[in-house]
Design a protein around this motif. Structure first.
Motif, PDB file in Angstrom:
ATOM      1  N   SER A  19     -35.154  32.638 -32.470  1.00 48.80           N
ATOM      2  CA  SER A  19     -34.047  33.370 -32.769  1.00 48.80           C
ATOM      3  C   SER A  19     -32.682  32.309 -32.856  1.00 48.80           C
ATOM      4  N   ASN A  20     -31.323  32.237 -33.047  1.00 56.04           N
ATOM      5  CA  ASN A  20     -30.621  30.916 -33.168  1.00 56.04           C
ATOM      6  C   ASN A  20     -29.537  31.022 -31.714  1.00 56.04           C
ATOM      7  N   SER A  21     -30.199  31.720 -31.058  1.00 53.43           N
ATOM      8  CA  SER A  21     -29.253  31.855 -29.485  1.00 53.43           C
ATOM      9  C   SER A  21     -29.059  30.569 -28.938  1.00 53.43           C
ATOM     10  N   ARG A  23     -33.855  28.875 -35.364  1.00 49.14           N
ATOM     11  CA  ARG A  23     -35.060  29.883 -35.701  1.00 49.14           C
ATOM     12  C   ARG A  23     -35.795  29.239 -36.643  1.00 49.14           C
ATOM     13  N   LYS A  27     -38.051  42.929 -25.580  1.00 49.19           N
ATOM     14  CA  LYS A  27     -37.742  41.415 -26.431  1.00 49.19           C
ATOM     15  C   LYS A  27     -38.558  40.486 -26.244  1.00 49.19           C
TER      16      LYS A  27
END
Length: 369
Positions: free
Chosen positions: A40-42, A49, A82
């Motif tokens: 992800s781009n968190s 990502r 997750k």
């Protein structure tokens, strides 16, 4: 240009080997190893990502601190489903747990997902940094992400491996005469051997990922019964019998597969041991503990899904001896033809023997006697 080409080839080979090692290590240990792909781009702009990050695995008592980017997997709260998460430690300690947050997120994990402080035992690794900057290989993980879309079919990776092998074989057969005239070394032989090993490693990795290892902890007592912490079976009295669910075996692929369940514990009876799984086949398995001999037990049960590259009876025979023996033997089958071809082809075999003789003579001549 030749130097640059060789350097690029070396870099590609190193990246492929590291990726294979990381994939196999992660499958065996069920946690990130060496390298991990970002999902992800968190944590943007630290990474995005598809990037691949170099990590260090942490020992159980190794300390972590504020500012570390750690890889953790919770067993409770909103993040429990997750998988592995890579976020930065904002505050906290071992006793009270840690507050974590993705750099691109507005709120920390404990505010946004209702997850409590992250326990130290949930943290498996942290990103390796140069100064304060993590070591990131941009975008190289997209192949892994693309493959995740096809995880429902366990035959995708083997098919890709077979295509790679065919392309290698076609390319080398077309240029075989050219290689025989110009090359006196072992480059062509090594291409076949490394190609075969790569196929076998990919096959082994996919079978490891589809299998699992269960540890069954219980105690057998002559007089007492009771609950044993962390055990589904508990404390049994001699003569007792307890049955528990083990795992669900399913074949979501397009071809049959072989399911094998083994254990060395003579007190554990398995509902299934050798199963031929047709397409769409699903079986719920159980184990039964027969309390016969007093003592404390921590028994391993291997549940393996194997490709039908050997007869089921042979796979089961090998798995009874050792799960890893069966895994290695089945994995070698598709790659073995490429690996042994250089020893079958007359000209390649003579070239190998010639090189080996030179190496032997060089070693013998260097000895002081």
């Amino acid at each position: 240009m030749k130097v640059i080409s060789k350097l690029l080839n070396i870099i590609v080979v190193i990246l492929i080997l590291c990726s294979l090692i990381a994939a196999l290590g992660s499958a065996i240990s069920n946690k990130p190893v060496l390298l991990t792909v970002i999902l992800s781009n968190s944590m943007y702009p630290v990474w995005e990502r598809g990037d691949m990050v170099i990590i260090e695995n942490l020992k159980e008592k190794e300390t972590v601190q504020q500012g570390d980017i750690v890889f953790f997997k919770t067993t409770e709260g909103g993040l429990a489903d997750k998988g592995w998460i890579a976020h930065r430690i904002m505050s906290g300690n071992v006793e009270q747990g840690f507050i974590t947050k993705g750099d691109a997120n507005k709120f920390n994990d404990q505010e946004s997902d209702g997850t409590g402080p992250i326990k130290r035992e949930w943290i498996a690794a942290r990103a390796i940094t140069l100064g304060e900057t993590p070591i990131v290989i941009p975008k190289i993980g997209y192949l892994s992400l693309w493959m995740e879309e096809y995880q429902s079919n366990p035959y995708i990776l083997p098919v890709i491996a077979l295509v790679i092998a065919i392309l290698i074989a076609i390319g080398e057969l077309k240029s075989e005469k050219k290689h025989r005239k110009k090359s006196q070394g072992m480059e062509l032989q090594l291409i076949y051997i490394i190609g075969g090993l790569t196929i076998s490693i990919i096959m082994g990795g996919t079978m490891i990922a589809s299998g699992q290892k269960a540890t069954i902890t219980y105690e057998v007592s002559e007089h007492n019964q009771g609950v044993l912490m962390g055990s589904k079976v508990g404390i049994l009295q001699v003569g007792d019998t307890v049955t528990q669910p083990l795992s669900e075996l399913s074949n979501k692929g397009s071809f049959p597969s072989i399911g094998v369940i083994t254990t060395k514990d003579k007190q554990i009876e398995l509902s299934h041991t050798n199963i031929f799984l047709q397409k769409g086949h699903l079986i719920n398995t159980t184990y039964t503990v027969h309390a016969e001999k007093p003592g404390d037990y921590k028994s391993a049960v291997h549940v393996g899904i194997f490709y039908p590259l050997l007869p089921p009876s042979i796979v089961f025979f090998l798995a009874e001896k050792s799960y890893w023996l069966a895994l290695v033997m089945v994995s070698l089958v598709p790659g073995l033809p490429l690996m042994i071809y250089p020893f079958i082809d007359g000209m390649m075999r003579r070239r190998i023997m010639k090189v080996l003789r030179k190496k032997k003579n060089k070693v013998m001549n260097s000895l002081p006697f």
